[in-house]
Design a protein around this motif. Structure first.
Motif, mmCIF file in Angstrom:
data_model
loop_
_atom_site.group_PDB
_atom_site.id
_atom_site.type_symbol
_atom_site.label_atom_id
_atom_site.label_comp_id
_atom_site.label_asym_id
_atom_site.label_seq_id
_atom_site.Cartn_x
_atom_site.Cartn_y
_atom_site.Cartn_z
ATOM 1 N N ALA A 33 10.626 1.101 -7.941
ATOM 2 C CA ALA A 33 10.705 1.061 -6.479
ATOM 3 C C ALA A 33 9.932 -0.136 -5.937
ATOM 4 O O ALA A 33 10.371 -0.794 -5.010
ATOM 5 C CB ALA A 33 10.156 2.360 -5.885
ATOM 6 N N LEU A 34 8.763 -0.427 -6.517
ATOM 7 C CA LEU A 34 7.995 -1.590 -6.082
ATOM 8 C C LEU A 34 8.725 -2.880 -6.414
ATOM 9 O O LEU A 34 8.733 -3.813 -5.637
ATOM 10 C CB LEU A 34 6.608 -1.586 -6.739
ATOM 11 C CG LEU A 34 5.638 -0.513 -6.256
ATOM 12 C CD1 LEU A 34 4.374 -0.538 -7.093
ATOM 13 C CD2 LEU A 34 5.312 -0.697 -4.788
ATOM 14 N N ALA A 35 9.351 -2.938 -7.575
ATOM 15 C CA ALA A 35 10.037 -4.156 -8.005
ATOM 16 C C ALA A 35 11.197 -4.492 -7.086
ATOM 17 O O ALA A 35 11.454 -5.647 -6.814
ATOM 18 C CB ALA A 35 10.531 -3.996 -9.438
ATOM 19 N N LEU A 93 16.683 -0.836 6.751
ATOM 20 C CA LEU A 93 15.569 -1.590 6.161
ATOM 21 C C LEU A 93 14.773 -0.708 5.204
ATOM 22 O O LEU A 93 14.421 -1.132 4.103
ATOM 23 C CB LEU A 93 14.649 -2.143 7.256
ATOM 24 C CG LEU A 93 15.213 -3.251 8.127
ATOM 25 C CD1 LEU A 93 14.237 -3.600 9.249
ATOM 26 C CD2 LEU A 93 15.545 -4.480 7.312
ATOM 27 N N ILE A 94 14.499 0.517 5.624
ATOM 28 C CA ILE A 94 13.749 1.447 4.771
ATOM 29 C C ILE A 94 14.562 1.777 3.523
ATOM 30 O O ILE A 94 14.020 1.837 2.419
ATOM 31 C CB ILE A 94 13.360 2.714 5.554
ATOM 32 C CG1 ILE A 94 12.312 2.353 6.616
ATOM 33 C CG2 ILE A 94 12.846 3.807 4.623
ATOM 34 C CD1 ILE A 94 12.035 3.451 7.626
ATOM 35 N N LYS A 149 9.563 2.324 2.475
ATOM 36 C CA LYS A 149 8.772 2.496 3.695
ATOM 37 C C LYS A 149 7.975 1.233 3.969
ATOM 38 O O LYS A 149 7.556 0.525 3.049
ATOM 39 C CB LYS A 149 7.825 3.686 3.557
ATOM 40 C CG LYS A 149 8.534 5.008 3.612
ATOM 41 C CD LYS A 149 7.536 6.151 3.627
ATOM 42 C CE LYS A 149 8.283 7.462 3.743
ATOM 43 N NZ LYS A 149 7.370 8.598 3.778
ATOM 44 N N ALA A 150 7.732 0.981 5.243
ATOM 45 C CA ALA A 150 6.944 -0.185 5.639
ATOM 46 C C ALA A 150 5.533 -0.074 5.057
ATOM 47 O O ALA A 150 4.987 1.025 4.937
ATOM 48 C CB ALA A 150 6.880 -0.278 7.154
ATOM 49 N N LYS A 154 6.540 0.050 18.428
ATOM 50 C CA LYS A 154 6.060 0.079 17.044
ATOM 51 C C LYS A 154 6.334 -1.262 16.388
ATOM 52 O O LYS A 154 7.350 -1.907 16.655
ATOM 53 C CB LYS A 154 6.740 1.189 16.250
ATOM 54 C CG LYS A 154 6.258 2.565 16.644
ATOM 55 C CD LYS A 154 6.732 3.611 15.673
ATOM 56 C CE LYS A 154 6.125 4.953 16.055
ATOM 57 N NZ LYS A 154 6.463 5.980 15.105
ATOM 58 N N LEU A 155 5.424 -1.657 15.528
ATOM 59 C CA LEU A 155 5.564 -2.869 14.732
ATOM 60 C C LEU A 155 5.457 -2.457 13.265
ATOM 61 O O LEU A 155 4.431 -1.933 12.834
ATOM 62 C CB LEU A 155 4.462 -3.877 15.071
ATOM 63 C CG LEU A 155 4.459 -5.150 14.250
ATOM 64 C CD1 LEU A 155 5.646 -6.027 14.623
ATOM 65 C CD2 LEU A 155 3.167 -5.921 14.472
ATOM 66 N N TYR A 156 6.547 -2.664 12.525
ATOM 67 C CA TYR A 156 6.618 -2.322 11.101
ATOM 68 C C TYR A 156 6.446 -3.608 10.303
ATOM 69 O O TYR A 156 6.999 -4.636 10.670
ATOM 70 C CB TYR A 156 7.975 -1.705 10.759
ATOM 71 C CG TYR A 156 8.276 -0.426 11.513
ATOM 72 C CD1 TYR A 156 8.045 0.809 10.937
ATOM 73 C CD2 TYR A 156 8.799 -0.469 12.804
ATOM 74 C CE1 TYR A 156 8.340 1.983 11.619
ATOM 75 C CE2 TYR A 156 9.088 0.690 13.494
ATOM 76 C CZ TYR A 156 8.856 1.913 12.901
ATOM 77 O OH TYR A 156 9.143 3.071 13.586
#
Length: 185
Positions: free
Chosen positions: A18-20, A111-112, A117-118, A137-139
């Motif tokens: 997921a991080l990659a 985007l998510i 998640k941001a 909101k600022l993501y």
């Protein structure tokens, strides 16, 4: 015991995958550092697929040093007001998009879905000239090649839309160094 260890390893691998997936940003296949010819080719491909819908001339013909402005872009079910691609020294340094207010939640979900998640979400209390109060909101998402922000207005009268902006790390670092040099004077 070995089953628990296997499950923990599997969970770590899933989290690593997921991080990659969120390490590089791209928009219509256009990413940080792409040169102007690559951008033109990818815009032509997007037009052939019907993703660029209301531009009077081909989007790639609009690209030159400095950047491109594309009016009306369709991404699946999402419709964007505009997209800007900033090109300096022949390379993409930023990509921005205006999101129609009625599509903001869908765009944020997309985007998510693509980047997870941001990394950071800030909420700001706002008030318009008529006294109505709302929250914006600022993501923020961080990538190895830059940072993306998405602003989402809680103003029910928002007609200007929301904004997505990706800026390359190279450009951000250059800007920070210029600011440091200016502040040192």
């Amino acid at each position: 015991m070995s089953r628990i260890i296997a499950l923990l390893i599997a969970a770590m691998l899933i989290n690593t995958a997921a991080l990659a997936k969120s390490t590089e940003f791209s928009f219509l296949g256009i990413g940080a550092g792409d040169n102007i010819e690559t951008v033109k080719q990818k815009l032509d491909l997007a037009e052939q697929k019907g993703n660029i819908v209301s531009h009077p001339r081909s989007a790639s013909s609009q690209c030159k040093e400095g950047g491109c402005f594309i009016n009306g872009l369709k991404l699946g079910d999402l419709m964007l007001q505009y997209v800007t691609i900033t090109i300096i020294d022949g390379d993409v340094i930023s990509i921005g998009a205006g999101v129609m207010p009625v599509r903001s939640a869908s765009f944020l979900d997309a985007l998510i879905g693509k980047y997870g998640k941001a990394d950071k979400v800030n909420t700001f209390d706002m008030q318009n000239g008529y006294g109505a109060k709302f929250k914006d909101k600022l993501y923020e998402w961080h990538f190895k090649d830059g940072k993306m922000i998405f602003t989402s207005s809680g103003n029910p009268a928002n007609r200007n839309g929301d904004l997505m902006e990706f800026t390359t790390k190279k450009h951000s670092d250059k800007f920070k160094n210029q600011k440091k040099a200016k502040d040192a004077m």
